[in-house]
Design a protein around this motif. Sequence first.
Motif, PDB file in Angstrom:
ATOM      1  N   ASN A 136       1.554   3.417  -3.014  1.00 53.93           N
ATOM      2  CA  ASN A 136       0.376   3.941  -3.696  1.00 53.93           C
ATOM      3  C   ASN A 136      -0.346   5.025  -2.901  1.00 53.93           C
ATOM      4  O   ASN A 136      -1.347   5.588  -3.380  1.00 53.93           O
ATOM      5  CB  ASN A 136      -0.621   2.802  -3.974  1.00 53.93           C
ATOM      6  CG  ASN A 136      -0.032   1.714  -4.838  1.00 53.93           C
ATOM      7  OD1 ASN A 136       0.741   1.999  -5.757  1.00 53.93           O
ATOM      8  ND2 ASN A 136      -0.373   0.469  -4.552  1.00 53.93           N
ATOM      9  N   MET A 137       0.134   5.323  -1.702  1.00 54.21           N
ATOM     10  CA  MET A 137      -0.585   6.257  -0.835  1.00 54.21           C
ATOM     11  C   MET A 137      -0.450   7.690  -1.330  1.00 54.21           C
ATOM     12  O   MET A 137       0.593   8.100  -1.839  1.00 54.21           O
ATOM     13  CB  MET A 137      -0.065   6.153   0.604  1.00 54.21           C
ATOM     14  CG  MET A 137      -0.488   4.883   1.315  1.00 54.21           C
ATOM     15  SD  MET A 137       0.111   4.849   3.030  1.00 54.21           S
ATOM     16  CE  MET A 137      -0.588   3.283   3.573  1.00 54.21           C
TER      17      MET A 137
ATOM     18  N   ALA B 292       0.802  -1.220   0.000  1.00 56.55           N
ATOM     19  CA  ALA B 292       0.000   0.000   0.000  1.00 56.55           C
ATOM     20  C   ALA B 292       0.835   1.271   0.000  1.00 56.55           C
ATOM     21  O   ALA B 292       0.482   2.259  -0.670  1.00 56.55           O
ATOM     22  CB  ALA B 292      -0.934  -0.001   1.211  1.00 56.55           C
TER      23      ALA B 292
ATOM     24  N   TYR C   6      -4.447  -0.103   4.588  1.00 58.89           N
ATOM     25  CA  TYR C   6      -4.268  -1.239   3.678  1.00 58.89           C
ATOM     26  C   TYR C   6      -4.984  -1.051   2.344  1.00 58.89           C
ATOM     27  O   TYR C   6      -4.598  -1.666   1.344  1.00 58.89           O
ATOM     28  CB  TYR C   6      -4.787  -2.530   4.329  1.00 58.89           C
ATOM     29  CG  TYR C   6      -4.249  -2.799   5.715  1.00 58.89           C
ATOM     30  CD1 TYR C   6      -2.986  -2.352   6.096  1.00 58.89           C
ATOM     31  CD2 TYR C   6      -5.003  -3.490   6.659  1.00 58.89           C
ATOM     32  CE1 TYR C   6      -2.493  -2.584   7.371  1.00 58.89           C
ATOM     33  CE2 TYR C   6      -4.518  -3.722   7.940  1.00 58.89           C
ATOM     34  CZ  TYR C   6      -3.271  -3.268   8.294  1.00 58.89           C
ATOM     35  OH  TYR C   6      -2.795  -3.492   9.558  1.00 58.89           O
ATOM     36  N   GLU C   7      -5.997  -0.217   2.314  1.00 60.93           N
ATOM     37  CA  GLU C   7      -6.825  -0.083   1.103  1.00 60.93           C
ATOM     38  C   GLU C   7      -6.014   0.255  -0.156  1.00 60.93           C
ATOM     39  O   GLU C   7      -6.281  -0.289  -1.233  1.00 60.93           O
ATOM     40  CB  GLU C   7      -7.906   0.976   1.338  1.00 60.93           C
ATOM     41  CG  GLU C   7      -8.922   1.040   0.234  1.00 60.93           C
ATOM     42  CD  GLU C   7     -10.066   1.992   0.560  1.00 60.93           C
ATOM     43  OE1 GLU C   7     -10.959   2.137  -0.285  1.00 60.93           O
ATOM     44  OE2 GLU C   7     -10.053   2.601   1.649  1.00 60.93           O
ATOM     45  N   PRO C   8      -4.989   1.121  -0.074  1.00 67.23           N
ATOM     46  CA  PRO C   8      -4.238   1.438  -1.304  1.00 67.23           C
ATOM     47  C   PRO C   8      -3.398   0.287  -1.848  1.00 67.23           C
ATOM     48  O   PRO C   8      -2.730   0.463  -2.877  1.00 67.23           O
ATOM     49  CB  PRO C   8      -3.338   2.608  -0.863  1.00 67.23           C
ATOM     50  CG  PRO C   8      -3.994   3.199   0.338  1.00 67.23           C
ATOM     51  CD  PRO C   8      -4.617   2.035   1.032  1.00 67.23           C
ATOM     52  N   CYS C   9      -3.395  -0.869  -1.190  1.00 69.32           N
ATOM     53  CA  CYS C   9      -2.595  -1.988  -1.712  1.00 69.32           C
ATOM     54  C   CYS C   9      -3.134  -2.476  -3.060  1.00 69.32           C
ATOM     55  O   CYS C   9      -2.434  -3.165  -3.810  1.00 69.32           O
ATOM     56  CB  CYS C   9      -2.562  -3.143  -0.703  1.00 69.32           C
ATOM     57  SG  CYS C   9      -4.052  -4.170  -0.633  1.00 69.32           S
ATOM     58  N   ASN C  10      -4.410  -2.131  -3.351  1.00 66.01           N
ATOM     59  CA  ASN C  10      -5.021  -2.487  -4.642  1.00 66.01           C
ATOM     60  C   ASN C  10      -5.031  -3.994  -4.901  1.00 66.01           C
ATOM     61  O   ASN C  10      -4.864  -4.442  -6.040  1.00 66.01           O
ATOM     62  CB  ASN C  10      -4.316  -1.764  -5.803  1.00 66.01           C
ATOM     63  CG  ASN C  10      -4.503  -0.258  -5.742  1.00 66.01           C
ATOM     64  OD1 ASN C  10      -5.510   0.227  -5.222  1.00 66.01           O
ATOM     65  ND2 ASN C  10      -3.537   0.481  -6.253  1.00 66.01           N
TER      66      ASN C  10
ATOM     67  N   ASP D 279      -5.181   9.737   1.585  1.00 68.54           N
ATOM     68  CA  ASP D 279      -5.084   8.577   2.473  1.00 68.54           C
ATOM     69  C   ASP D 279      -4.550   8.985   3.847  1.00 68.54           C
ATOM     70  O   ASP D 279      -5.063   8.549   4.883  1.00 68.54           O
ATOM     71  CB  ASP D 279      -4.160   7.515   1.866  1.00 68.54           C
ATOM     72  CG  ASP D 279      -4.662   6.979   0.545  1.00 68.54           C
ATOM     73  OD1 ASP D 279      -5.859   6.660   0.459  1.00 68.54           O
ATOM     74  OD2 ASP D 279      -3.857   6.888  -0.399  1.00 68.54           O
TER      75      ASP D 279
END
Length: 218
Positions: A101-102, A98, A138-142, A106
């Motif tokens: 990508n942050m 993640a 964790y969401e930006p881990c895609n 975020d």
Amino acid sequence: MTEFTDSKSSSQPIYDRLKDEIASGKLPPGQALRQHEIGIRFGVSKVPVREALLKLEAERFVEFRKNRGAIVREISDDEILNLIDIRIALECLAIELAVPNMIFADFAKAEEILSAYDSQTEPTAWSASNIAFHLCLYEPCNNDHLLKMIADLRSRLGPYSNTIVSTASGLERPQQEHQMILNACKNGAADEAAALLKDHILTTKKVTAAFLRRRRAG
């Protein structure tokens, strides 16, 4: 073949709803799950109800007991600690993926959660804020599959067990560690963020284990 397919199809909404209600605590551990009553509630026969319950049993949300039928399964102390171990593997991987990508949004969202977290006084609210903060990172881990595994693990612990963990951990120590993890994310230091997160979860496991021991003794 058509009848089998239809029963499988009609069992899915029952499975989804019951799983949500178990994960949210609406159906607490030990709650009886009577097939006849569930069938009436959903307007179906016992066949899809039983299929839904068997699927929940396979995922360890439900258990069948002799002469009692299906009940919501109560998670053991050892299982709470074992699931915390699994958190380390899944969540450290998620934050490593993640961090690159942050973006500013975020970080702003995470800071907002931590700020609200500080104003909470009840362990149930700490638990909700803690989960929201971690999932925000964790969401930006895609990686939808990884995020689903993490969410399913949280669901398996359920609100009761998550509140035990928050009660054992308190507020001050986790918040300090959360800020350190977030600072590493802001600096783009994925390895450092993962290392801090691992230490954070391991400490949570230790204090939770001590809390559970005292509860059993006392």
